[in-house]
Design a protein around this motif. Structure first.
Motif, PDB file in Angstrom:
ATOM      1  N   LEU A  54      -6.785  -5.738  -0.745  1.00  0.00           N
ATOM      2  CA  LEU A  54      -6.247  -4.761  -1.691  1.00  0.00           C
ATOM      3  C   LEU A  54      -7.143  -4.630  -2.907  1.00  0.00           C
ATOM      4  CD1 LEU A  54      -2.466  -5.786  -1.763  1.00  0.00           C
ATOM      5  CD2 LEU A  54      -3.464  -3.835  -0.569  1.00  0.00           C
ATOM      6  N   VAL A  55      -7.218  -3.405  -3.409  1.00  0.00           N
ATOM      7  CA  VAL A  55      -7.790  -3.161  -4.737  1.00  0.00           C
ATOM      8  C   VAL A  55      -6.604  -3.150  -5.688  1.00  0.00           C
ATOM      9  CG1 VAL A  55      -9.058  -1.577  -6.209  1.00  0.00           C
ATOM     10  CG2 VAL A  55      -9.675  -1.804  -3.784  1.00  0.00           C
ATOM     11  N   ARG A  56      -6.524  -4.156  -6.534  1.00  0.00           N
ATOM     12  CA  ARG A  56      -5.352  -4.318  -7.387  1.00  0.00           C
ATOM     13  C   ARG A  56      -5.482  -3.437  -8.626  1.00  0.00           C
ATOM     14  NH1 ARG A  56      -5.738  -8.405  -4.007  1.00  0.00           N
ATOM     15  NH2 ARG A  56      -3.905  -9.687  -3.491  1.00  0.00           N
ATOM     16  N   ALA A  57      -5.307  -2.149  -8.391  1.00  0.00           N
ATOM     17  CA  ALA A  57      -5.372  -1.135  -9.447  1.00  0.00           C
ATOM     18  C   ALA A  57      -4.000  -0.491  -9.561  1.00  0.00           C
ATOM     19  CB  ALA A  57      -6.448  -0.105  -9.114  1.00  0.00           C
ATOM     20  N   ASN A  58      -3.915   0.620 -10.241  1.00  0.00           N
ATOM     21  CA  ASN A  58      -2.655   1.354 -10.366  1.00  0.00           C
ATOM     22  C   ASN A  58      -2.888   2.797  -9.929  1.00  0.00           C
ATOM     23  OD1 ASN A  58      -0.041   2.046 -10.971  1.00  0.00           O
ATOM     24  ND2 ASN A  58      -0.416   2.300 -13.163  1.00  0.00           N
ATOM     25  N   PRO A  59      -2.460   3.186  -8.706  1.00  0.00           N
ATOM     26  CA  PRO A  59      -1.692   2.358  -7.768  1.00  0.00           C
ATOM     27  C   PRO A  59      -2.586   1.419  -6.969  1.00  0.00           C
ATOM     28  CG  PRO A  59      -2.057   4.515  -6.840  1.00  0.00           C
ATOM     29  CD  PRO A  59      -2.646   4.568  -8.229  1.00  0.00           C
ATOM     30  N   VAL A  60      -1.956   0.384  -6.393  1.00  0.00           N
ATOM     31  CA  VAL A  60      -2.671  -0.532  -5.506  1.00  0.00           C
ATOM     32  C   VAL A  60      -3.112   0.242  -4.265  1.00  0.00           C
ATOM     33  CG1 VAL A  60      -2.466  -2.614  -4.111  1.00  0.00           C
ATOM     34  CG2 VAL A  60      -1.332  -2.497  -6.328  1.00  0.00           C
ATOM     35  N   ARG A  61      -4.313  -0.020  -3.785  1.00  0.00           N
ATOM     36  CA  ARG A  61      -4.788   0.640  -2.572  1.00  0.00           C
ATOM     37  C   ARG A  61      -5.508  -0.372  -1.687  1.00  0.00           C
ATOM     38  NH1 ARG A  61      -8.385   2.122  -6.646  1.00  0.00           N
ATOM     39  NH2 ARG A  61     -10.607   1.835  -6.147  1.00  0.00           N
TER      40      ARG A  61
ATOM     41  N   ALA B 271       6.901 -13.613  -3.884  1.00  0.00           N
ATOM     42  CA  ALA B 271       6.889 -13.847  -2.438  1.00  0.00           C
ATOM     43  C   ALA B 271       5.991 -12.838  -1.734  1.00  0.00           C
ATOM     44  CB  ALA B 271       8.303 -13.774  -1.885  1.00  0.00           C
ATOM     45  N   VAL B 272       6.073 -11.574  -2.146  1.00  0.00           N
ATOM     46  CA  VAL B 272       5.216 -10.544  -1.563  1.00  0.00           C
ATOM     47  C   VAL B 272       3.757 -10.838  -1.881  1.00  0.00           C
ATOM     48  CG1 VAL B 272       4.621  -8.098  -1.602  1.00  0.00           C
ATOM     49  CG2 VAL B 272       7.020  -8.795  -1.631  1.00  0.00           C
ATOM     50  N   SER B 273       3.478 -11.201  -3.134  1.00  0.00           N
ATOM     51  CA  SER B 273       2.110 -11.516  -3.547  1.00  0.00           C
ATOM     52  C   SER B 273       1.565 -12.698  -2.754  1.00  0.00           C
ATOM     53  CB  SER B 273       2.081 -11.828  -5.043  1.00  0.00           C
ATOM     54  OG  SER B 273       0.769 -12.130  -5.467  1.00  0.00           O
ATOM     55  N   GLN B 274       2.430 -13.700  -2.511  1.00  0.00           N
ATOM     56  CA  GLN B 274       1.996 -14.879  -1.768  1.00  0.00           C
ATOM     57  C   GLN B 274       1.660 -14.527  -0.322  1.00  0.00           C
ATOM     58  OE1 GLN B 274       1.382 -17.990  -2.909  1.00  0.00           O
ATOM     59  NE2 GLN B 274       0.584 -18.367  -0.852  1.00  0.00           N
ATOM     60  N   ARG B 275       2.466 -13.671   0.289  1.00  0.00           N
ATOM     61  CA  ARG B 275       2.206 -13.268   1.675  1.00  0.00           C
ATOM     62  C   ARG B 275       0.869 -12.550   1.788  1.00  0.00           C
ATOM     63  NH1 ARG B 275       7.975 -11.255   4.386  1.00  0.00           N
ATOM     64  NH2 ARG B 275       9.083 -13.226   4.019  1.00  0.00           N
ATOM     65  N   VAL B 276       0.609 -11.628   0.837  1.00  0.00           N
ATOM     66  CA  VAL B 276      -0.651 -10.885   0.880  1.00  0.00           C
ATOM     67  C   VAL B 276      -1.832 -11.807   0.606  1.00  0.00           C
ATOM     68  CG1 VAL B 276      -1.995  -9.046  -0.196  1.00  0.00           C
ATOM     69  CG2 VAL B 276       0.436  -8.700   0.259  1.00  0.00           C
ATOM     70  N   SER B 277      -1.684 -12.703  -0.375  1.00  0.00           N
ATOM     71  CA  SER B 277      -2.770 -13.630  -0.706  1.00  0.00           C
ATOM     72  C   SER B 277      -3.084 -14.556   0.459  1.00  0.00           C
ATOM     73  CB  SER B 277      -2.391 -14.455  -1.946  1.00  0.00           C
ATOM     74  OG  SER B 277      -2.249 -13.632  -3.070  1.00  0.00           O
ATOM     75  N   THR B 278      -2.042 -15.037   1.148  1.00  0.00           N
ATOM     76  CA  THR B 278      -2.246 -15.913   2.304  1.00  0.00           C
ATOM     77  C   THR B 278      -2.971 -15.167   3.418  1.00  0.00           C
ATOM     78  OG1 THR B 278      -0.231 -17.143   1.769  1.00  0.00           O
ATOM     79  CG2 THR B 278      -1.092 -17.367   4.013  1.00  0.00           C
TER      80      THR B 278
ATOM     81  N   VAL C 280       0.839  -1.206   0.000  1.00  0.00           N
ATOM     82  CA  VAL C 280       0.000   0.000   0.000  1.00  0.00           C
ATOM     83  C   VAL C 280       0.869   1.249   0.000  1.00  0.00           C
ATOM     84  CG1 VAL C 280      -1.721   1.301   1.291  1.00  0.00           C
ATOM     85  CG2 VAL C 280      -1.921  -1.175   1.110  1.00  0.00           C
ATOM     86  N   ARG C 281       1.932   1.236   0.800  1.00  0.00           N
ATOM     87  CA  ARG C 281       2.805   2.403   0.892  1.00  0.00           C
ATOM     88  C   ARG C 281       3.489   2.691  -0.441  1.00  0.00           C
ATOM     89  NH1 ARG C 281       5.692   0.922   5.212  1.00  0.00           N
ATOM     90  NH2 ARG C 281       4.156   1.852   6.569  1.00  0.00           N
ATOM     91  N   GLN C 282       3.936   1.640  -1.126  1.00  0.00           N
ATOM     92  CA  GLN C 282       4.657   1.817  -2.391  1.00  0.00           C
ATOM     93  C   GLN C 282       3.727   1.920  -3.597  1.00  0.00           C
ATOM     94  OE1 GLN C 282       7.893   2.348  -2.437  1.00  0.00           O
ATOM     95  NE2 GLN C 282       8.062   2.018  -0.226  1.00  0.00           N
ATOM     96  N   GLY C 283       2.495   1.414  -3.451  1.00  0.00           N
ATOM     97  CA  GLY C 283       1.535   1.498  -4.556  1.00  0.00           C
ATOM     98  C   GLY C 283       1.626   0.378  -5.556  1.00  0.00           C
ATOM     99  N   SER C 284       2.534  -0.577  -5.343  1.00  0.00           N
ATOM    100  CA  SER C 284       2.663  -1.705  -6.272  1.00  0.00           C
ATOM    101  C   SER C 284       3.400  -2.855  -5.602  1.00  0.00           C
ATOM    102  CB  SER C 284       3.401  -1.297  -7.550  1.00  0.00           C
ATOM    103  OG  SER C 284       4.804  -1.228  -7.332  1.00  0.00           O
TER     104      SER C 284
END
Length: 296
Positions: free
Chosen positions: A49-56, A32-39, A14-18
């Motif tokens: 997360l709303v997987r947009a650009n940027p992610v929010r 690895a980051v995606s897996q942590r968030v998905s888990t 969220v802080r980085q936006g992607s």
């Protein structure tokens, strides 16, 4: 039970936006980051997360981000208590601040926080009307904002007032304001704004030159120091804090072609969670603001 590595990954995305930028920040692969968030999403049973650009963050994600910030503060408090006031390493706190404070009075406060309390700050720089959103989202533990009303679960303390004045080079003034500053001359004199959300210029013009009715031709540059640099180059006039403008006026590099000013009150917002770290930050900010801002 929540996995705080997963929470940290969520906060960084969220802080980085992607995911990609968060992976670089965390020194992990994007997968690895995606897996942590998905888990984590599977654990709580809803999208975070709303997987947009940027992610929010979603509403559920915001709740977890606030929780993560508060846990980080409590862990810092516990560490300090166990070490009886002695730290084995630096402490880090995420804050949202406005660019003009960072360009004027805030560095002195950050210096004191580092030298006296070994505090490292991770700064998110936004317009002073936007910083509060970062606190609401749980991305930061505190923020400097032009908004006085506290958000739920937070406290607000006044810091003081940052005064802005028109500034331009002598050559620019001769070219565009030779007969003075009025709505007609402003309509053709290029200026500069921080971002599309920056309404400082609109407020100044509406208050002092209401017949203009629109924003003059303008650059858009997200840097407080760039405002000064562009004005020094003679390609724009800018609204610059008096704290920045005074030494440049003394040398004649910049002048203020208008007697008018705009005052922006600033406030410190932080979570109500009791924390020695946040208490120190508030005390240092208030003391530094009192010495440099107006009406502190």
């Amino acid at each position: 039970m929540l996995d705080y590595k997963q929470l940290h990954a969520l906060a960084e995305v969220v802080r980085q936006g992607s995911f990609d930028k968060a992976a670089r920040k965390l020194n992990l692969t994007q997968s690895a980051v995606s897996q942590r968030v998905s888990t984590l999403e599977q654990r709580v049973g809803r999208p975070l997360l709303v997987r947009a650009n940027p992610v929010r963050a979603t509403e559920a994600g915001l709740l977890l981000l606030r929780h993560q910030q508060q846990v980080a503060l409590m862990e810092a408090n516990l560490s300090e208590a166990l070490l009886t006031g002695e730290r084995s390493e630096f402490e880090r706190v995420a804050l949202a601040v406005n660019a003009d404070s960072l360009a004027t009075w805030l560095p002195q406060a950050l210096s004191r926080l580092f030298n006296q309390h070994q505090l490292l700050t991770e700064l998110i720089v936004e317009d002073e009307d936007i910083t509060l959103n970062r606190l609401k989202s749980g991305e930061v533990a505190g923020c400097i904002s032009a908004i006085a009303k506290p958000v739920q679960g937070c406290r607000t303390q006044p810091l003081g007032t940052l005064r802005y004045r028109m500034a331009a080079s002598p050559a620019f003034i001769e070219r565009y304001f030779a007969d003075g500053v009025d709505a007609a001359s402003l309509a053709h004199a290029p200026t500069v704004v921080y971002s599309q959300h920056d309404d400082l210029m609109s407020r100044f013009l509406a208050r002092h030159y209401p017949t203009l009715g629109h924003l003059p031709p303008h650059h858009q540059v997200p840097s407080a120091q760039a405002f000064v640099n562009l004005a020094l180059q003679g390609i724009t006039w800018a609204l610059i804090p008096e704290l920045q403008l005074a030494p440049l006026q003394a040398t004649g590099a910049l002048q203020s072609p208008s007697p008018h000013h705009l005052d922006v009150p600033l406030y410190w917002h932080s979570w109500r969670l009791e924390s020695p770290t946040m208490t120190r930050i508030a005390a240092v900010l208030k003391q530094q603001a009192r010495s440099q801002l107006l009406n502190a």
